[in-house]
Motif scaffolding. Structure first.
Motif, short mmCIF file in Angstrom:
data_model
loop_
_atom_site.label_atom_id
_atom_site.label_comp_id
_atom_site.label_asym_id
_atom_site.label_seq_id
_atom_site.Cartn_x
_atom_site.Cartn_y
_atom_site.Cartn_z
N THR A 74 0.83 -1.20 0.00
CA THR A 74 0.00 0.00 0.00
C THR A 74 0.87 1.25 0.00
OG1 THR A 74 -0.09 0.14 2.41
CG2 THR A 74 -1.79 -1.21 1.33
N SER A 75 0.29 2.35 -0.43
CA SER A 75 1.05 3.61 -0.43
C SER A 75 1.40 4.01 1.00
CB SER A 75 0.30 4.71 -1.16
OG SER A 75 -0.97 4.94 -0.61
N LYS A 131 -2.50 7.36 -1.58
CA LYS A 131 -3.46 7.19 -2.66
C LYS A 131 -4.80 6.76 -2.07
CE LYS A 131 0.18 6.01 -5.86
NZ LYS A 131 0.98 4.93 -6.40
N VAL A 166 -8.04 1.44 -3.89
CA VAL A 166 -8.05 1.02 -5.29
C VAL A 166 -9.40 0.47 -5.72
CG1 VAL A 166 -5.55 0.60 -5.34
CG2 VAL A 166 -7.12 -1.29 -4.82
N ASP A 208 -5.29 4.27 0.81
CA ASP A 208 -4.68 3.01 0.39
C ASP A 208 -3.81 2.49 1.54
OD1 ASP A 208 -3.65 0.94 -1.30
OD2 ASP A 208 -1.97 2.21 -1.85
N TYR A 232 -5.88 -7.15 -5.11
CA TYR A 232 -5.33 -5.87 -4.70
C TYR A 232 -4.04 -5.56 -5.49
CZ TYR A 232 -2.78 -2.27 -2.36
OH TYR A 232 -2.05 -1.13 -2.13
N HIS A 233 -3.12 -6.49 -5.49
CA HIS A 233 -1.82 -6.23 -6.14
C HIS A 233 -1.96 -6.14 -7.66
CE1 HIS A 233 -0.42 -7.17 -2.10
NE2 HIS A 233 0.54 -6.33 -2.41
N SER A 253 -4.56 -4.90 -9.16
CA SER A 253 -5.19 -3.60 -9.43
C SER A 253 -4.19 -2.46 -9.37
CB SER A 253 -6.33 -3.35 -8.47
OG SER A 253 -5.82 -3.09 -7.16
N LYS A 254 -3.07 -2.67 -8.70
CA LYS A 254 -2.03 -1.63 -8.60
C LYS A 254 -1.03 -1.69 -9.74
CE LYS A 254 -0.40 -0.05 -5.00
NZ LYS A 254 0.13 0.48 -3.79
N THR A 255 -1.08 -2.74 -10.53
CA THR A 255 -0.14 -2.91 -11.64
C THR A 255 -0.42 -1.89 -12.73
OG1 THR A 255 -0.09 -5.29 -11.19
CG2 THR A 255 0.77 -4.57 -13.33
#
Length: 142
Positions: A64-65, A74, A77, A84, A135-136, A138-140
């Protein structure tokens, strides 16, 4: 499996991984008594990727940020107005609605009960692994 089990029992820096998970979940979900022993028994026979996604989820080790100390936090997401950060994702209704529906588990209103279901049912570790992956992913960056 034996290496992960050894880490769970032996621990890190004098505190077992299970006690660390228990402590972190209690901090985020006051009044919750995490069933870490039962959860560990469900997770141990699973594939390494599912095990580690579970351990990272239970420890709050998502990228997370907030955890990465990024210059600005952030937003969630999944579209919430929250930041975040792992503490939010434990209670993020859009995330858990989708993940629990995917594995056929009920999405209870109480966040502690939702996490409890994930720690006590055979489909729970799969749900935790999916939450971690979604989650991961969606951050890509695209």
């Amino acid at each position: 499996q034996s290496e992960l089990y050894s880490m769970l029992v032996r621990g890190i820096k004098g505190d077992s991984l299970l006690r660390l998970i228990e402590r972190r979940l209690r901090q985020q979900l006051p009044g919750f008594a995490p069933p870490v022993t039962e959860w560990a028994a469900l997770v141990l026979p699973l594939s390494p990727s599912v095990k580690w996604a579970n351990v990272k989820t239970m420890l709050g080790a998502w990228t997370t940020s907030a955890r990465l100390h990024e210059p600005f936090l952030k937003p969630c997401v999944f579209g919430c107005t929250a930041h975040d950060q792992w503490a939010h994702y434990l209670v993020c209704m859009p995330l858990w609605l989708a993940v629990l529906e995917c594995v056929g588990l009920p999405c209870l209103a109480d966040p502690a009960q939702r996490i409890g279901i994930c720690m006590l049912t055979h489909d729970g570790p799969r749900a935790l692994s999916i939450a971690f992956s979604v989650y991961h992913y969606s951050k890509t960056p695209e």
